[in-house]
Design an enzyme around this catalytic site. Structure first.
Site, mmCIF file in Angstrom:
data_model
loop_
_atom_site.group_PDB
_atom_site.id
_atom_site.type_symbol
_atom_site.label_atom_id
_atom_site.label_comp_id
_atom_site.label_asym_id
_atom_site.label_seq_id
_atom_site.Cartn_x
_atom_site.Cartn_y
_atom_site.Cartn_z
ATOM 1 N N LEU A 1 0.852 -1.200 0.000
ATOM 2 C CA LEU A 1 0.000 0.000 0.000
ATOM 3 C C LEU A 1 0.885 1.247 0.000
ATOM 4 C CD1 LEU A 1 -2.649 -1.093 2.667
ATOM 5 C CD2 LEU A 1 -2.480 -1.677 0.228
ATOM 6 N N GLY B 1 -1.103 6.692 0.066
ATOM 7 C CA GLY B 1 -1.326 7.821 0.979
ATOM 8 C C GLY B 1 -0.375 8.977 0.699
ATOM 9 N N ARG C 1 1.369 13.854 7.771
ATOM 10 C CA ARG C 1 2.178 14.200 8.948
ATOM 11 C C ARG C 1 3.648 14.458 8.609
ATOM 12 N NH1 ARG C 1 -0.099 9.072 12.190
ATOM 13 N NH2 ARG C 1 -0.611 8.473 10.057
ATOM 14 N N GLU D 1 -8.128 0.303 15.903
ATOM 15 C CA GLU D 1 -7.281 1.466 15.659
ATOM 16 C C GLU D 1 -7.208 2.339 16.915
ATOM 17 O OE1 GLU D 1 -5.302 2.081 12.807
ATOM 18 O OE2 GLU D 1 -5.872 -0.007 12.946
ATOM 19 N N ASN E 1 5.628 7.848 10.025
ATOM 20 C CA ASN E 1 4.543 8.792 9.737
ATOM 21 C C ASN E 1 4.994 10.241 9.842
ATOM 22 O OD1 ASN E 1 2.499 6.715 9.466
ATOM 23 N ND2 ASN E 1 2.750 6.433 11.665
ATOM 24 N N ASN F 1 39.260 25.146 -19.708
ATOM 25 C CA ASN F 1 38.474 24.301 -20.615
ATOM 26 C C ASN F 1 37.238 24.992 -21.170
ATOM 27 O OD1 ASN F 1 37.347 24.325 -18.007
ATOM 28 N ND2 ASN F 1 36.225 22.449 -18.415
ATOM 29 N N TYR F 2 36.992 26.234 -20.764
ATOM 30 C CA TYR F 2 35.718 26.873 -21.085
ATOM 31 C C TYR F 2 35.974 28.288 -21.555
ATOM 32 C CZ TYR F 2 30.895 28.450 -20.130
ATOM 33 O OH TYR F 2 29.623 28.955 -20.217
ATOM 34 N N ARG G 1 55.666 32.729 -21.490
ATOM 35 C CA ARG G 1 55.420 33.795 -20.533
ATOM 36 C C ARG G 1 56.327 34.959 -20.921
ATOM 37 N NH1 ARG G 1 58.628 30.258 -16.346
ATOM 38 N NH2 ARG G 1 60.700 31.109 -16.665
HETATM 39 C C1 UD1 Z 1 -1.864 1.383 9.961
HETATM 40 C C2 UD1 Z 1 -2.821 0.347 10.589
HETATM 41 C C3 UD1 Z 1 -2.495 0.228 12.082
HETATM 42 C C4 UD1 Z 1 -1.039 -0.162 12.259
HETATM 43 C C5 UD1 Z 1 -0.103 0.824 11.533
HETATM 44 C C6 UD1 Z 1 1.303 0.262 11.549
HETATM 45 C C7 UD1 Z 1 -4.981 0.413 9.425
HETATM 46 C C8 UD1 Z 1 -6.365 0.910 9.457
HETATM 47 N N1 UD1 Z 1 -4.189 0.765 10.425
HETATM 48 O O1 UD1 Z 1 -2.144 2.633 10.562
HETATM 49 O O2 UD1 Z 1 -3.334 -0.752 12.677
HETATM 50 O O3 UD1 Z 1 -0.729 -0.216 13.645
HETATM 51 O O4 UD1 Z 1 -0.502 0.983 10.158
HETATM 52 O O5 UD1 Z 1 2.209 1.144 10.937
HETATM 53 O O6 UD1 Z 1 -4.640 -0.301 8.509
HETATM 54 N N2 UD1 Z 1 -2.641 3.850 2.444
HETATM 55 C C9 UD1 Z 1 -3.167 3.761 1.190
HETATM 56 N N3 UD1 Z 1 -4.446 4.175 0.986
HETATM 57 C C10 UD1 Z 1 -5.213 4.675 1.980
HETATM 58 C C11 UD1 Z 1 -4.651 4.764 3.274
HETATM 59 C C12 UD1 Z 1 -3.354 4.345 3.476
HETATM 60 O O7 UD1 Z 1 -2.507 3.315 0.247
HETATM 61 O O8 UD1 Z 1 -6.356 5.030 1.697
HETATM 62 C C13 UD1 Z 1 -1.237 3.414 2.649
HETATM 63 C C14 UD1 Z 1 -0.324 4.544 3.034
HETATM 64 O O9 UD1 Z 1 0.332 5.081 1.907
HETATM 65 C C15 UD1 Z 1 0.664 3.870 3.965
HETATM 66 C C16 UD1 Z 1 -0.086 2.672 4.521
HETATM 67 O O10 UD1 Z 1 -1.224 2.491 3.712
HETATM 68 O O11 UD1 Z 1 1.801 3.412 3.279
HETATM 69 C C17 UD1 Z 1 -0.513 2.853 5.973
HETATM 70 O O12 UD1 Z 1 -1.345 3.991 6.088
HETATM 71 P P1 UD1 Z 1 -1.287 4.934 7.339
HETATM 72 O O13 UD1 Z 1 -2.278 5.997 7.142
HETATM 73 O O14 UD1 Z 1 0.115 5.304 7.621
HETATM 74 O O15 UD1 Z 1 -1.820 3.939 8.473
HETATM 75 P P2 UD1 Z 1 -1.573 4.053 10.020
HETATM 76 O O16 UD1 Z 1 -2.437 5.094 10.604
HETATM 77 O O17 UD1 Z 1 -0.125 4.137 10.298
HETATM 78 CA CA CA Z 2 1.679 4.297 9.012
#
Ligand code: UD1
Ligand code: CA
Length: 457
Positions: free
Chosen positions: A8, A11, A15, A155, A227, A385-386, A439
């Protein structure tokens, strides 16, 4: 049995307060998402799908050499929604999918292998990597039934008081049975504190439908998510320590590992000694028996055996065996320095080749030049050189002695076995075996100072 992985990476990472998407921030010289891809590949999982969304083009560009496929999550509605966006990747497949996040770069291939092994041996439908931590703030909590089987993940923002006290956290790294995952994903809702579709809800859904859910707990060091910039620096520290310890285990002396910064893909031979303050980056290879005194930056370069470098910058170049560089030398891209060469203090070399045994000891600029072997450059030589519009090439043959404060106005050729008188400005070819003097002749005006009334008694 078929294995694949989804990472994934859609995002923004609000932060981080950055214009760069979070997963492209680097840890020890490599984008976080590329760390995760490389680690999964090392665990012999070939088929990897990346979920992109925010700055999708940038993320694709940064991962284009990794041979992964992509799914697009247009709106970031949560980690569960992100996996749903990759449903086309999963459909029709039978087997196991690992799901990782692009913001947790510290996971190791051994752990990924352990995760798959456990998942299969225990015949789980879902297996989650967890960790016991002192401060679980911000992480999803792993809630167990009678402190045994995993029941659900809650969460941080959705936790009640009891749940907040739980210090086993979700790493957001899992293995799932592909068909069971697809089925469970159709049941998740966004009825929670953040109004998001959480992947974590799948755990409870599976559990409630009688499917086995497993967990393996590992040290927090490996699961740490990034984060914020503070966490980025913490991840950097952990990875730096790992990298330095690996080099030390391979026979490299690192005088102060806390203050030595080596990118993850750098290779170093044994009996090389590294003093504090060195920054060694990119695809650099340093052979054995080198001494890197303090404070150099070396990027994408190859440094031969027994080379000494001090307080210098070397970029995209090669340096041959037993050469010494610095203090305070600057070797710029596309330079190739031979063996037993001396590149001394305040010497700058740009896009030039310098052959074996040549000495350039001090205060010299060499740009766009081919320099032979066994030459000696006096102090303060400049390759001009330039001309303000174009750059030209200078060729210097073997065994040439370039006197102090010489200007070599390019394009110009100095043949083998020549001498150039100090202070010369060379604009014409110097034939083999010649002495070139270019010279103005010296005139002495006798008694001039006294005549002017300037003579001090
Ligand atoms: C997430 C977990 C949490 C865990 C933590 C560990 C969930 C709901 N929560 O929280 O339980 O303890 O990671 O680090 O899964 N992303 C997407 N699409 C979205 C949202 C996020 O691709 O819509 C990707 C982000 O780019 C990121 C990853 O998912 O790489 C995690 O997202 P993030 O928002 O950082 O989750 P956390 O709040 O850290
Ligand atoms: Ca995260």
């Amino acid at each position: 049995m078929y294995n694949c992985a989804i990472i994934l990476a859609a995002g923004q990472g609000t932060r981080m307060k950055s214009s760069l998407p979070k997963v492209l921030h680097k840890v020890c010289g490599k984008e976080m998402v590329n760390h995760v891809i490389d680690t999964i590949r090392k665990s012999e999982i070939e088929d990897i799908n990346l979920v992109v969304g925010n700055a999708a083009e940038k993320v694709k560009e940064a991962t284009k050499e990794k041979n992964v496929s992509y799914s697009v999550q247009e709106k970031q509605l949560g980690t569960g929604h992100a996996v749903i966006s990759a449903i086309d990747f999963l459909k029709g497949k039978k087997g196991t999918v690992a799901i990782f996040t692009g913001d947790s770069p510290l996971i190791t291939d051994d752990t990924v292998k352990d995760l798959f092994e456990f998942h299969k041996k225990e015949k789980c439908f879902a297996t989650v990597i967890t960790s016991i931590v002192d401060n679980p703030t911000g992480y999803g909590r792993v809630i167990r039934e009678n402190s045994k089987d995993v029941k659900k993940i809650v969460e941080h923002k959705d936790c009640n008081e009891e749940e907040l006290k739980v210090n086993e956290v979700n790493s957001a790294m899992y293995c799932f049975d592909i068909e069971a995952l697809i089925e469970s994903l159709s049941k998740i809702t966004n009825d929670n504190a953040q109004g998001e579709y959480y992947l974590t809800d799948v755990i409870e859904i599976m559990k409630n439908s009688g499917k086995k859910v497993g967990a393996i707990a590992i040290p927090f060091e490996e699961i740490m998510g990034v984060n914020s910039r503070i966490q980025l620096s913490q991840a950097e520290n952990i990875m730096k320590k790992r990298i330095n310890e690996l080099h030390m285990a391979n026979g490299v002396t690192i005088i102060d590992p806390n203050n030595t910064y080596i990118d993850v893909d750098v290779k170093i031979g044994n009996d090389t000694i590294i003093y504090p303050g060195n920054v060694i980056k990119g695809n650099t290879l340093i052979e054995s028996d080198c001494i890197l005194y303090s404070n150099s930056r070396i990027l994408d370069s190859t440094i031969g055996q027994g080379v000494t470098v001090e307080n210098s910058v070397i970029l995209e170049s090669t340096v041959g065996d037993k050469t010494t560089v610095g203090p305070f030398a600057y070797i710029r891209p596309e330079s190739s320095i031979g063996k037993s060469v001396r590149v001394g203090d305040f010497v700058e070399i740009k896009k030039s080749s310098i052959d074996d045994g040549t000495k350039i000891s001090h205060l010299t600029y060499i740009g766009d030049a081919e320099v032979g072997s066994g030459c000696n450059f006096g102090c303060g030589t400049v390759v001009v050189n330039y001309d303000g519009e174009n750059k030209y090439k200078t060729i210097i043959g073997n065994n040439s002695f370039i006197g102090c404060n010489t200007n070599l106005v390019s394009p110009v050729k100095v043949n083998d076995n020549t001498y150039i008188a100090a202070g010369s400005t060379i604009t014409n070819e110097v034939p083999k075996g010649a002495l070139a003097v270019a010279r103005a002749r010296q005139i002495n005006k006798e008694g001039w100072v006294e005549k002017k009334g300037l003579y001090k008694k």
